[in-house]
Design an enzyme around this catalytic site. Structure first.
Site, PDB file in Angstrom:
ATOM      1  N   ASN A  16       0.859  -1.184   0.000  1.00 58.33           N
ATOM      2  CA  ASN A  16       0.000   0.000   0.000  1.00 58.33           C
ATOM      3  C   ASN A  16       0.895   1.233   0.000  1.00 58.33           C
ATOM      4  OD1 ASN A  16      -2.934  -1.064   0.442  1.00 58.33           O
ATOM      5  ND2 ASN A  16      -1.660  -2.240   1.878  1.00 58.33           N
ATOM      6  N   GLU A  17       1.204   1.677  -1.196  1.00 56.96           N
ATOM      7  CA  GLU A  17       2.150   2.770  -1.400  1.00 56.96           C
ATOM      8  C   GLU A  17       1.527   4.115  -1.015  1.00 56.96           C
ATOM      9  OE1 GLU A  17       5.098   2.104  -1.947  1.00 56.96           O
ATOM     10  OE2 GLU A  17       5.415   0.514  -3.414  1.00 56.96           O
ATOM     11  N   PRO A  18       2.340   5.191  -0.945  1.00 53.70           N
ATOM     12  CA  PRO A  18       1.796   6.516  -0.640  1.00 53.70           C
ATOM     13  C   PRO A  18       0.616   6.856  -1.554  1.00 53.70           C
ATOM     14  CG  PRO A  18       4.177   6.602  -0.613  1.00 53.70           C
ATOM     15  CD  PRO A  18       3.812   5.218  -1.090  1.00 53.70           C
ATOM     16  N   SER A  77      -2.361   5.463  -1.038  1.00 54.48           N
ATOM     17  CA  SER A  77      -3.352   4.396  -0.898  1.00 54.48           C
ATOM     18  C   SER A  77      -4.397   4.810   0.133  1.00 54.48           C
ATOM     19  CB  SER A  77      -2.686   3.092  -0.447  1.00 54.48           C
ATOM     20  OG  SER A  77      -1.771   2.627  -1.411  1.00 54.48           O
ATOM     21  N   THR A 131      10.246   1.818  -3.735  1.00 57.08           N
ATOM     22  CA  THR A 131      10.060   0.412  -3.388  1.00 57.08           C
ATOM     23  C   THR A 131      10.796  -0.483  -4.381  1.00 57.08           C
ATOM     24  OG1 THR A 131       7.907   0.879  -2.397  1.00 57.08           O
ATOM     25  CG2 THR A 131       8.333  -1.400  -3.029  1.00 57.08           C
TER      26      THR A 131
END
Length: 621
Positions: free
Chosen positions: A158-160, A162, A177
């Site tokens: 869940n990347e920035p 999300s 990532t």
């Protein structure tokens, strides 16, 4: 080991001295729930993570299963994520990783293991994700969810950006990532663009959430996640809103918390000399004044009134720390008596010159006998094209001098054929690994010679824990520690130098340091003793208040240090594993770090030098 409870965080945060202590704590919590549920005849549903962080946890659970009869037959697991697309038997598959790291060592039932499928067709991903969510619901929800945290603050993938409402889905990986994953794939270009991940909402529905974070490189992200308000820019910060979530940290990952950075802002503190030094240096940097220029108002205006009242005035405090820092400037790091034996440990074949090449040059110039122990061969960090180039060189060399041409040609054929058909990220053959190890070894000899150290004073230890041919490393082997003990007994060093930087992306520095510390304890028990100094390298530097020895370097010595770094040609221009988001070459980072340390001392009002290398003394816990 009782943890420290961080008082300044917005959610429960426990800090353990080491990652091993932290892993044992979490394993004990999980084992307690498993045993209680087994006794009640109900399953335990675990949410599991992958990566380097939970390895210690899984090894402890395996030990509990084998030595304490911890029964996993009723345990049901759901993994956080999987790369997409990704075959299940691929060496980079989380499915395979979980089997090799945990499941094949315990008595869990195969039908109870759930991992997102990286082999489903693109058009079927959404349906697969819905069925994954449904499987979690049918299992009764997750009892304990284990998490790591990425440098972007992601949990799962869940990347920035999300949302908190996100469910299991296909996501595109953040460039940071991908960069962090590049070492495992032998190049960022080989990292998949996408992954299937549990969503933040799914994670937050677990009844208990434990996030584990280890190492200095995690410290800035951890600080944002636990001390700043929840934000989509740091998905882990949403755990603040969970009713039973805890951050489990080692001391390194907690180092940016207010508790350690500015403890005087949290509440009353005991003003020990170390804390006085930290506070006064922090204030000097904060107000951009030299130590001898600090005023009473500077202390009053920056939450340091109690320090001023108890140990002031400012003039006395500034002078006290000025004198303390002045004493750390050491031009003769091994003393004035020549012909002492110095032993420098280098986890990889270039850490010695990158981290303390200038000090090595100084030690040699001052008449000491410097030995360097290269603990691993560093072969996985060599590009394939370098292996091909050196193979071609050796074949041509043998042909020109009419040496063993037949065997050489056969080796070249095997190596060329393998590398021609090698898949991205595929582990190397023994032939290739040997060639790459030889490249690193000859580079190390050339670099040491540039520092004035002859080949007979080099030790190539090739410790066993590193011999996997992949990024993942085995635990320290008992014989590794014995080998280090034998080295101490043979050389009888006056000083040793150890890589104290634990932020390297592969974890090798950490394992090497742990092995050395245990070896030091053993020889000290036999009444052999010596000073142990810790250096840092390409990723971090000691904080100015931590430094206990600062070795000044002239511009000429720094140039010689850079020349030694240049001798590691396979790591020049572009390294296989540069670490972090810093795109500078290792020599550039080293030059900047050394000159920056000197500039800090100058800012404090201390003598101005061209560059400095910094060290702290190891203190056994």
């Amino acid at each position: 080991m009782n943890p420290t409870v961080a008082p300044s965080t917005r959610m429960p945060t426990l800090i353990f001295p080491t990652s091993t202590d932290a892993a044992r704590h979490v394993a004990t919590l999980m084992a307690k729930m498993i045993r209680e549920n087994n006794a009640s005849g109900v399953p335990t549903v675990l949410g599991l993570a992958t990566g380097s962080t939970p390895v210690g946890l899984y090894r402890e659970l395996i030990r509990m299963h084998k030595e304490e009869n911890l029964d996993f037959s009723r345990v049901v697991t759901f993994n956080l994520d999987e790369y997409f697309p990704m075959p299940k038997d691929d060496s980079h598959s989380y499915n395979r990783w979980m089997q090799e790291t945990l499941f094949s060592h315990i008595n869990i039932k195969p039908e109870n293991v759930h991992i997102p499928d990286g082999t489903v067709k693109p058009g079927a991903v959404a349906d697969h994700c819905e069925r994954y969510e449904e499987a979690i619901r049918k299992a009764g929800g997750i009892d304990i969810q284990i998490l790591g945290i990425g440098r972007t603050g992601h949990i799962g993938f869940n990347e920035p950006g999300s949302p908190k409402t996100a469910r299991t889905r296909l996501v595109t990986l953040d460039p940071v990532t991908k960069r962090d994953a590049a070492s495992g794939f032998f190049g960022e270009e080989n990292v998949p663009q996408q992954a299937i991940t549990m969503g933040t909402a799914t994670i937050l529905e677990a009844r208990k959430v434990i996030l584990m974070a280890f190492g200095e490189h995690k410290a800035p992200t951890v600080q944002k996640a636990v001390e700043n308000p929840p934000s989509e820019s740091i998905a882990a910060s949403f755990l603040q809103e969970h009713s039973d979530s805890t951050f489990i940290l080692d001391a390194a990952a907690a180092s940016d918390l207010t508790l350690y950075r500015r403890p005087w802002e949290i509440g009353p503190v005991v003003w020990k000399p170390e804390l006085i030094r930290q506070a006064v240096i922090w204030l000097s940097l904060k107000v951009h004044k030299g130590l001898l220029k600090l005023s009473d108002n500077d202390f009053r205006e920056h939450h340091l009134y109690e320090l001023l009242r108890e140990h002031g005035p400012a003039e006395n405090l500034g002078y006290r720390v000025f004198q303390d820092r002045f004493q750390t400037i050491i031009n003769h790091p091994a003393g004035n008596d020549p012909k002492r034996t110095i032993l420098v440990f280098s986890p990889h074949p270039d850490d010695d010159v990158i981290s303390m090449g200038g000090t090595i040059i100084r030690l040699v110039e001052q008449g000491h006998k410097v030995h360097i122990a290269y603990m691993t061969n560093g072969n996985i960090a060599v590009f394939d094209h370098d292996a091909l180039r050196f193979t071609d060189f050796v074949e041509s060399f043998h042909r020109i001098f009419q040496l063993d041409q037949q065997n050489t040609s056969e080796v070249k054929k095997r190596v060329t054929e393998f590398l021609k058909n090698k898949k991205p990220g595929q582990p190397d053959t023994d032939d290739v690994l040997k060639i790459k190890a030889l490249i690193r070894e000859t580079e190390a000899r050339a670099a040491a010679l540039a520092c004035g150290i002859p080949p007979e004073q080099l030790e190539f230890m090739d410790l066993r824990f590193y011999r996997t041919g992949t990024i993942a490393k085995n635990p320290i082997h008992p014989q590794d520690i014995t080998d280090i003990v034998n080295l101490f007994e043979r050389l009888k060093p006056y000083q040793i130098y150890v890589a104290g930087e634990l932020s390297d992306p592969h974890g090798t520095h950490r394992l090497c340091a742990e092995a050395i510390y245990e070896a030091v304890r053993r020889v000290r028990a036999k009444k052999q003793d010596f000073d142990v100094w810790l250096y840092r390298g390409a990723w971090e530097e000691w904080e100015p208040h931590q430094i206990e020895m600062a070795v000044p370097l002239s511009s000429d010595v720094l140039d010689r240090k850079k020349e030694a770094i240049f001798r590691h040609q396979s790591q020049k221009d572009r390294a296989m594993f540069p670490g972090s988001a810093d795109k500078r070459e290792f020599w550039q980072r080293a030059e900047w770090r050394n000159t920056q340390t000197a500039q800090l001392y100058d800012q404090f009002g201390l003598p101005e030098y061209y560059a400095m290398e910094a060290f702290v003394r190891w203190k056994d816990a």
